[in-house]
Design a protein around this motif. Structure first.
Motif, PDB file in Angstrom:
ATOM      1  N   ASP A   1       0.820  -1.205   0.000  1.00 20.11           N
ATOM      2  CA  ASP A   1       0.000   0.000   0.000  1.00 20.11           C
ATOM      3  C   ASP A   1       0.857   1.260   0.000  1.00 20.11           C
ATOM      4  O   ASP A   1       0.465   2.288  -0.539  1.00 20.11           O
ATOM      5  CB  ASP A   1      -0.923   0.004   1.225  1.00 20.11           C
ATOM      6  N   ILE A   2       2.058   1.168   0.596  1.00 21.14           N
ATOM      7  CA  ILE A   2       2.937   2.327   0.698  1.00 21.14           C
ATOM      8  C   ILE A   2       4.047   2.295  -0.344  1.00 21.14           C
ATOM      9  O   ILE A   2       4.345   3.292  -1.003  1.00 21.14           O
ATOM     10  CB  ILE A   2       3.561   2.406   2.106  1.00 21.14           C
ATOM     11  N   ASP A   3       4.655   1.112  -0.507  1.00 17.87           N
ATOM     12  CA  ASP A   3       5.887   0.985  -1.289  1.00 17.87           C
ATOM     13  C   ASP A   3       5.694   0.433  -2.696  1.00 17.87           C
ATOM     14  O   ASP A   3       6.669   0.219  -3.411  1.00 17.87           O
ATOM     15  CB  ASP A   3       6.870   0.074  -0.542  1.00 17.87           C
ATOM     16  N   GLY A   4       4.449   0.196  -3.087  1.00 20.81           N
ATOM     17  CA  GLY A   4       4.184  -0.508  -4.339  1.00 20.81           C
ATOM     18  C   GLY A   4       4.757   0.145  -5.576  1.00 20.81           C
ATOM     19  O   GLY A   4       5.060  -0.533  -6.554  1.00 20.81           O
ATOM     20  N   GLU A   5       4.919   1.452  -5.562  1.00 24.16           N
ATOM     21  CA  GLU A   5       5.456   2.164  -6.731  1.00 24.16           C
ATOM     22  C   GLU A   5       6.662   3.017  -6.335  1.00 24.16           C
ATOM     23  O   GLU A   5       6.835   4.126  -6.815  1.00 24.16           O
ATOM     24  CB  GLU A   5       4.371   3.038  -7.360  1.00 24.16           C
ATOM     25  N   SER A   6       7.503   2.497  -5.475  1.00 27.28           N
ATOM     26  CA  SER A   6       8.623   3.280  -4.952  1.00 27.28           C
ATOM     27  C   SER A   6       9.801   3.251  -5.917  1.00 27.28           C
ATOM     28  O   SER A   6       9.825   3.971  -6.918  1.00 27.28           O
ATOM     29  CB  SER A   6       9.023   2.771  -3.568  1.00 27.28           C
ATOM     30  N   THR A   7      10.801   2.430  -5.644  1.00 26.29           N
ATOM     31  CA  THR A   7      11.997   2.346  -6.477  1.00 26.29           C
ATOM     32  C   THR A   7      12.672   1.015  -6.236  1.00 26.29           C
ATOM     33  O   THR A   7      12.457   0.382  -5.190  1.00 26.29           O
ATOM     34  CB  THR A   7      12.973   3.502  -6.178  1.00 26.29           C
ATOM     35  N   ASP A   8      13.500   0.584  -7.185  1.00 26.46           N
ATOM     36  CA  ASP A   8      14.198  -0.694  -7.037  1.00 26.46           C
ATOM     37  C   ASP A   8      15.594  -0.525  -6.435  1.00 26.46           C
ATOM     38  O   ASP A   8      16.364  -1.473  -6.382  1.00 26.46           O
ATOM     39  CB  ASP A   8      14.281  -1.421  -8.379  1.00 26.46           C
ATOM     40  N   HIS A   9      15.933   0.671  -5.991  1.00 26.98           N
ATOM     41  CA  HIS A   9      17.197   0.939  -5.321  1.00 26.98           C
ATOM     42  C   HIS A   9      16.930   1.461  -3.914  1.00 26.98           C
ATOM     43  O   HIS A   9      15.878   2.072  -3.657  1.00 26.98           O
ATOM     44  CB  HIS A   9      18.011   2.002  -6.066  1.00 26.98           C
ATOM     45  N   ALA A  10      17.879   1.249  -3.018  1.00 30.31           N
ATOM     46  CA  ALA A  10      17.862   1.977  -1.758  1.00 30.31           C
ATOM     47  C   ALA A  10      18.195   3.435  -2.037  1.00 30.31           C
ATOM     48  O   ALA A  10      18.843   3.759  -3.032  1.00 30.31           O
ATOM     49  CB  ALA A  10      18.866   1.375  -0.779  1.00 30.31           C
ATOM     50  N   VAL A  11      17.744   4.306  -1.152  1.00 30.69           N
ATOM     51  CA  VAL A  11      18.103   5.725  -1.240  1.00 30.69           C
ATOM     52  C   VAL A  11      19.199   5.976  -0.204  1.00 30.69           C
ATOM     53  O   VAL A  11      19.021   5.701   0.980  1.00 30.69           O
ATOM     54  CB  VAL A  11      16.898   6.639  -0.974  1.00 30.69           C
ATOM     55  N   VAL A  12      20.334   6.457  -0.663  1.00 29.02           N
ATOM     56  CA  VAL A  12      21.475   6.673   0.217  1.00 29.02           C
ATOM     57  C   VAL A  12      21.573   8.149   0.570  1.00 29.02           C
ATOM     58  O   VAL A  12      21.532   9.002  -0.312  1.00 29.02           O
ATOM     59  CB  VAL A  12      22.782   6.222  -0.460  1.00 29.02           C
ATOM     60  N   SER A  13      21.708   8.434   1.864  1.00 30.10           N
ATOM     61  CA  SER A  13      21.912   9.818   2.292  1.00 30.10           C
ATOM     62  C   SER A  13      23.023   9.870   3.337  1.00 30.10           C
ATOM     63  O   SER A  13      23.260   8.902   4.065  1.00 30.10           O
ATOM     64  CB  SER A  13      20.622  10.419   2.866  1.00 30.10           C
ATOM     65  N   ILE A  14      23.700  11.002   3.397  1.00 33.50           N
ATOM     66  CA  ILE A  14      24.743  11.208   4.399  1.00 33.50           C
ATOM     67  C   ILE A  14      24.486  12.515   5.123  1.00 33.50           C
ATOM     68  O   ILE A  14      23.912  13.456   4.568  1.00 33.50           O
ATOM     69  CB  ILE A  14      26.163  11.227   3.773  1.00 33.50           C
ATOM     70  N   GLY A  15      24.899  12.557   6.387  1.00 32.57           N
ATOM     71  CA  GLY A  15      24.844  13.782   7.154  1.00 32.57           C
ATOM     72  C   GLY A  15      26.241  14.368   7.281  1.00 32.57           C
ATOM     73  O   GLY A  15      27.209  13.644   7.529  1.00 32.57           O
ATOM     74  N   LEU A  16      26.370  15.662   7.099  1.00 29.15           N
ATOM     75  CA  LEU A  16      27.647  16.357   7.205  1.00 29.15           C
ATOM     76  C   LEU A  16      27.575  17.355   8.356  1.00 29.15           C
ATOM     77  O   LEU A  16      26.625  18.131   8.462  1.00 29.15           O
ATOM     78  CB  LEU A  16      27.971  17.097   5.906  1.00 29.15           C
ATOM     79  N   THR A  17      28.583  17.319   9.222  1.00 32.00           N
ATOM     80  CA  THR A  17      28.615  18.186  10.388  1.00 32.00           C
ATOM     81  C   THR A  17      29.877  19.045  10.353  1.00 32.00           C
ATOM     82  O   THR A  17      30.976  18.520  10.127  1.00 32.00           O
ATOM     83  CB  THR A  17      28.594  17.369  11.695  1.00 32.00           C
ATOM     84  N   LEU A  18      29.695  20.336  10.564  1.00 29.30           N
ATOM     85  CA  LEU A  18      30.818  21.265  10.558  1.00 29.30           C
ATOM     86  C   LEU A  18      31.792  20.936  11.681  1.00 29.30           C
ATOM     87  O   LEU A  18      31.382  20.728  12.824  1.00 29.30           O
ATOM     88  CB  LEU A  18      30.307  22.701  10.735  1.00 29.30           C
ATOM     89  N   ARG A  19      33.049  20.855  11.347  1.00 32.54           N
ATOM     90  CA  ARG A  19      34.065  20.584  12.360  1.00 32.54           C
ATOM     91  C   ARG A  19      34.440  21.876  13.059  1.00 32.54           C
ATOM     92  O   ARG A  19      34.820  22.854  12.417  1.00 32.54           O
ATOM     93  CB  ARG A  19      35.294  19.933  11.696  1.00 32.54           C
ATOM     94  N   GLU A  20      34.320  21.861  14.371  1.00 29.79           N
ATOM     95  CA  GLU A  20      34.598  23.063  15.179  1.00 29.79           C
ATOM     96  C   GLU A  20      36.107  23.250  15.330  1.00 29.79           C
ATOM     97  O   GLU A  20      36.845  22.304  15.440  1.00 29.79           O
ATOM     98  CB  GLU A  20      33.937  22.917  16.552  1.00 29.79           C
TER      99      GLU A  20
END
Length: 357
Positions: free
Chosen positions: A338-357
């Protein structure tokens, strides 16, 4: 080639109050609004299927809120631009158009980039015609899908050249025609030859695309000094020799330490490796990388985000650390139709970037 912005003027101030942000790469899997068809005349989303696909993309953006996204498999450019604009992405870049056959059958999807940060320049990446010939390729060689290079104004860092790619797939470059043969053995041999030779032809295309792109990135880096970010569907694991040169970080047979150190300025790093290094500082837990694509009984990592030295804490020129790495794959390993039936055949990759103090 185009770029657009919903901003009210062309004077931008760096978002230097933002110390954390996110980057994502997202293969949309046949993103084409009905009533148009992808590849064949009968491959058309119903209105309900299309709405479900649109909702899935919007839900991902709402939950994860990446600041910059590289998209692959884009057919309906205007629909995607409108969709992401509703989620706060004021800036959008694309450099190519899909091929349209018989007025409604679409082939050759393109890549695109959406950003909440200002895009100050957009260009396709050309191939070096001299290098093409040196590689033993034909003079007509080109990327199977044009590469987007969008120069984005990052918080604190300034200008960063963001490249979005979708390298040639592993699908064999040509298919056998066993119907013309009468013997069973002849059909098998022809299919085997097409599989091996056609598959290698695709590998040559994919590896050559990566090589030509990397050389253009290096030349651009030398000219501008801009940070670099390369993301997309590589259609190949990085560890494979076909693409391993994308993360080359040493000059072979060279003992000059000054030259080796300078090499680091031009080398790309896998975001996963940088995240592992960051994670190791605060935890003894061993991390395991999840696949981004499943095919039959196998799985592999095909989707990557590569970064220049500005995002490597070990480099002298660093600004940010990779503090988060998220492989969104529930729709692949535990889907709800019901939710994912038309999503994508790949995982979605994301990264978080944090400013170095």
């Amino acid at each position: 080639m185009s770029t657009s912005s919903n901003a009210t003027n062309n004077v931008y101030e760096p978002l230097n109050s933002q110390k954390q942000f996110k980057i994502a790469t997202f293969n949309l899997f046949n993103y084409l609004a009905p009533p148009d068809a992808f590849y064949d005349f009968d491959r058309i989303y119903s209105a309900e299927q299309w709405q479900k696909k649109q909702r899935w993309i919007s839900a991902y953006l709402e939950e994860h809120q990446p600041d910059i996204i590289g998209f692959q498999e884009v057919f309906s450019i205007e629909s995607l631009q409108a969709l992401v604009a509703d989620s706060g992405y004021q800036h959008f870049a694309v450099v190519d158009q899909p091929t349209v056959i018989d007025d409604f059958i679409y082939r050759d999807p393109v890549v695109a980039l959406a950003s909440k940060f200002p895009i100050v320049d957009v260009s396709s990446v050309p191939v070096d015609s001299d290098l093409v010939l040196q590689l033993g390729l034909t003079a007509e060689f080109d990327f199977s899908r044009q590469v987007v290079r969008a120069t984005v104004e990052f918080p604190h860092l300034g200008l960063c050249d963001c490249y979005v790619v979708h390298f040639k797939s592993k699908r064999a470059a040509w298919q056998a025609e066993p119907e013309a043969l009468t013997s069973l053995e002849g059909k098998v041999i022809e299919q085997f030859k097409a599989q091996v030779a056609g598959g290698w032809a695709s590998s040559i295309q994919r590896g050559s695309e990566a090589t030509l792109l990397m050389m253009q990135m290096v030349e651009r880096r030398a000219k501008t000094g801009n940070a670099m970010l390369l993301m997309g569907d590589f259609n190949n694991p990085l560890q494979d020799g076909i693409l391993a040169h994308l993360v080359t970080d040493k000059l072979l047979f060279n003992n000059d330490q000054q030259q080796q150190q300078l090499m680091q300025f031009y080398a790309l790093r896998d975001a996963w490796d940088l995240y592992q290094s960051h994670h190791a500082l605060t935890s003894e837990q061993t991390l395991k990388r999840s696949p981004t694509h499943y095919f039959g009984q196998g799985s592999s990592v095909l989707d990557y985000i590569l970064l220049s030295s500005e995002f490597d804490p070990k480099a002298q020129s660093n600004f940010f650390a990779v503090s988060e790495y998220v492989n969104t794959d529930k729709h692949l390993i535990n889907p709800s139709f019901d939710i994912d039936g038309e999503s994508t055949d790949h995982a979605v990759v994301s990264i978080g970037l944090t400013l170095r103090e």
